[in-house]
Write an enzyme that holds these catalytic residues in place. Structure first.
Site, PDB file in Angstrom:
ATOM      1  N   LYS A  16      -2.531   7.086   1.321  1.00  0.00           N
ATOM      2  CA  LYS A  16      -2.274   7.347   2.745  1.00  0.00           C
ATOM      3  C   LYS A  16      -1.166   8.400   2.814  1.00  0.00           C
ATOM      4  O   LYS A  16       0.005   8.093   2.992  1.00  0.00           O
ATOM      5  CB  LYS A  16      -1.895   6.042   3.462  1.00  0.00           C
ATOM      6  CG  LYS A  16      -2.120   6.111   4.961  1.00  0.00           C
ATOM      7  CD  LYS A  16      -2.132   4.726   5.571  1.00  0.00           C
ATOM      8  CE  LYS A  16      -1.985   4.761   7.075  1.00  0.00           C
ATOM      9  NZ  LYS A  16      -3.075   5.375   7.809  1.00  0.00           N
ATOM     10  N   ARG A  64       0.836  -1.217   0.000  1.00  0.00           N
ATOM     11  CA  ARG A  64       0.000   0.000   0.000  1.00  0.00           C
ATOM     12  C   ARG A  64       0.866   1.260   0.000  1.00  0.00           C
ATOM     13  O   ARG A  64       0.538   2.254  -0.655  1.00  0.00           O
ATOM     14  CB  ARG A  64      -0.968   0.002   1.186  1.00  0.00           C
ATOM     15  CG  ARG A  64      -1.980   1.149   1.107  1.00  0.00           C
ATOM     16  CD  ARG A  64      -3.078   1.043   2.137  1.00  0.00           C
ATOM     17  NE  ARG A  64      -2.583   1.186   3.494  1.00  0.00           N
ATOM     18  CZ  ARG A  64      -3.317   1.025   4.589  1.00  0.00           C
ATOM     19  NH1 ARG A  64      -4.595   0.687   4.481  1.00  0.00           N
ATOM     20  NH2 ARG A  64      -2.792   1.162   5.783  1.00  0.00           N
ATOM     21  N   GLU A 100     -16.088   6.601   6.076  1.00  0.00           N
ATOM     22  CA  GLU A 100     -15.289   5.904   7.087  1.00  0.00           C
ATOM     23  C   GLU A 100     -15.205   6.781   8.327  1.00  0.00           C
ATOM     24  O   GLU A 100     -15.818   7.843   8.382  1.00  0.00           O
ATOM     25  CB  GLU A 100     -13.886   5.614   6.545  1.00  0.00           C
ATOM     26  CG  GLU A 100     -13.108   6.877   6.159  1.00  0.00           C
ATOM     27  CD  GLU A 100     -11.686   6.585   5.672  1.00  0.00           C
ATOM     28  OE1 GLU A 100     -11.129   5.539   6.004  1.00  0.00           O
ATOM     29  OE2 GLU A 100     -11.123   7.454   4.963  1.00  0.00           O
TER      30      GLU A 100
HETATM   31  N1  PXG Z   1      -9.078   4.999   7.443  1.00  0.00           N
HETATM   32  C1  PXG Z   1      -8.110   5.905   7.655  1.00  0.00           C
HETATM   33  C2  PXG Z   1      -8.338   7.302   7.247  1.00  0.00           C
HETATM   34  C3  PXG Z   1      -6.925   5.523   8.285  1.00  0.00           C
HETATM   35  O1  PXG Z   1      -5.971   6.413   8.498  1.00  0.00           O
HETATM   36  C4  PXG Z   1      -7.784   3.261   8.425  1.00  0.00           C
HETATM   37  C5  PXG Z   1      -8.937   3.703   7.798  1.00  0.00           C
HETATM   38  C6  PXG Z   1      -7.644   1.816   8.751  1.00  0.00           C
HETATM   39  O2  PXG Z   1      -6.714   1.217   7.850  1.00  0.00           O
HETATM   40  P1  PXG Z   1      -5.790  -0.007   8.294  1.00  0.00           P
HETATM   41  O3  PXG Z   1      -5.015  -0.333   7.064  1.00  0.00           O
HETATM   42  O4  PXG Z   1      -4.954   0.479   9.423  1.00  0.00           O
HETATM   43  O5  PXG Z   1      -6.697  -1.101   8.705  1.00  0.00           O
HETATM   44  C7  PXG Z   1      -6.752   4.175   8.676  1.00  0.00           C
HETATM   45  C8  PXG Z   1      -5.484   3.753   9.330  1.00  0.00           C
HETATM   46  C9  PXG Z   1      -2.781   6.664  13.990  1.00  0.00           C
HETATM   47  C10 PXG Z   1      -3.010   5.525  13.077  1.00  0.00           C
HETATM   48  O6  PXG Z   1      -1.620   6.937  14.289  1.00  0.00           O
HETATM   49  C11 PXG Z   1      -4.015   5.578  12.145  1.00  0.00           C
HETATM   50  C12 PXG Z   1      -4.197   4.519  11.281  1.00  0.00           C
HETATM   51  C13 PXG Z   1      -3.402   3.411  11.352  1.00  0.00           C
HETATM   52  C14 PXG Z   1      -2.405   3.361  12.288  1.00  0.00           C
HETATM   53  C15 PXG Z   1      -2.184   4.441  13.155  1.00  0.00           C
HETATM   54  O7  PXG Z   1      -3.762   7.299  14.438  1.00  0.00           O
HETATM   55  N2  PXG Z   1      -5.185   4.645  10.370  1.00  0.00           N
END
Ligand code: PXG
Length: 294
Positions: free
Chosen positions: A149, A50, A182
């Site tokens: 991301k 990703r 989301e």
């Molecule tokens: N939506 C958004 C906008 C995110 O940033 C997810 C969904 C979930 O994706 P994953 O691939 O993690 O299942 C995310 C991921 C943090 C932090 O520091 C945020 C995420 C992941 C890890 C740490 O707040 N967000």
């Protein structure tokens, strides 16, 4: 704690980057949040893939092969004494001159932080979370696709601030058409009549790795999994609701905009999937070689 910057390790105090880095000046860069469970890096390949996809779209050429990047992440974990940790992998456009032009940046910077993260209390997981929809819409896909991301998280931070200001921990973000996208750092699921339902990708959100993992677990349990466009009404009349993310795992939701979801307690399928996810995190992953016992 040791922080990786461009192939070298620094103490937390000495881990510094230039104020001319375009990651800082313009949010020009990409990142991943990855977890280490039980000394194994969970879903590392998916996160590296990703990262490279995000970089491809913003035309950021990462100066490492995926194999080299994978090795760097494992080495960064090895340099730190945590069996369970959170990895923040960041690639910025690098040091440049003032002005937007990314071509003025000499080379991307690669930063790997290995630390701890706790997003919500154990009480929140046990009782379930109460969340609200906020006015801040998720970025227009045609402007800045949420599937990238990127280091530009202000859209999400603005939504998170709205939720916190109103006394809640998390926000549901709608897309430009008013359909569910989301949460600020998590994807959203409902259970309705024994089916697991989640927004389809064209609704504009980050294609979460935890989301895919939970969908696979649900299929394995014989649940029907449906991706479709969801309205707020669909959420309000759901039997169960939960959020998924790398940092948060599976978080039960029991109230949305004041409406009680199902029985008002974490649902049966939510708890089963949460347990299955926790078990998987303990089992799978890329092992981190250790010379001495940590
Ligand atoms: N939506 C958004 C906008 C995110 O940033 C997810 C969904 C979930 O994706 P994953 O691939 O993690 O299942 C995310 C991921 C943090 C932090 O520091 C945020 C995420 C992941 C890890 C740490 O707040 N967000």
């Amino acid at each position: 704690m040791k922080v990786y910057i461009n192939g070298q390790f620094f103490s937390k105090e000495d881990a510094k980057v230039s104020v001319y880095d375009h990651g800082l000046l313009y949010g020009d860069g990409v990142f991943e949040g990855i977890r280490v469970y039980h000394n194994k890096v969970f879903k590392l390949k998916e996160h590296v893939d990703r990262l490279y996809e995000s970089a491809q779209t913003i035309m950021l050429k990462i100066p490492f092969s995926k194999e080299e990047m994978t090795a760097a992440v494992v080495e960064a974990v090895r340099q730190n004494p945590y069996e369970d940790a959170y990895i923040r992998l960041v690639v910025t456009r690098g040091v440049g001159s003032l002005g937007l032009d990314p071509n003025k940046c000499a080379k991307p910077q690669i930063i790997i932080i290995v630390d701890k993260i706790t997003l919500y209390s154990s009480e929140t997981y046990r009782r379930g979370m109460e969340i609200i929809t906020v006015a801040t819409r998720r970025n227009l896909q045609e402007a800045l696709n949420p599937r990238i991301k990127s280091l530009n998280y202000l859209n999400n931070i603005m939504a998170k601030m709205e939720a916190i200001h109103a006394g809640f921990e998390e926000a549901i973000m709608l897309n430009q058409n008013g359909f569910v996208a989301e949460c600020t750092g998590d994807n959203i699921f409902i259970v309705k009549e024994e089916s697991l339902v989640t927004p389809s990708l064209e609704n504009g959100f980050l294609d979460g790795i935890t989301r895919r993992t939970v969908m696979d677990l649900a299929v394995g349990k014989g649940l029907r999994v449906v991706e479709k466009t969801l309205s707020r009404h669909d959420l309000y009349v759901a039997d169960e609701c939960f959020l998924t993310g790398t940092a948060a795992g599976v978080v039960p939701v029991v109230k949305i905009d004041g409406r009680t979801i199902g029985s008002g307690e974490p649902g049966k399928h939510t708890l089963e999937l949460s347990r299955a996810y926790d078990q998987l995190t303990q089992k799978e992953g890329v092992p981190v070689p250790r010379t001495a016992k940590v």
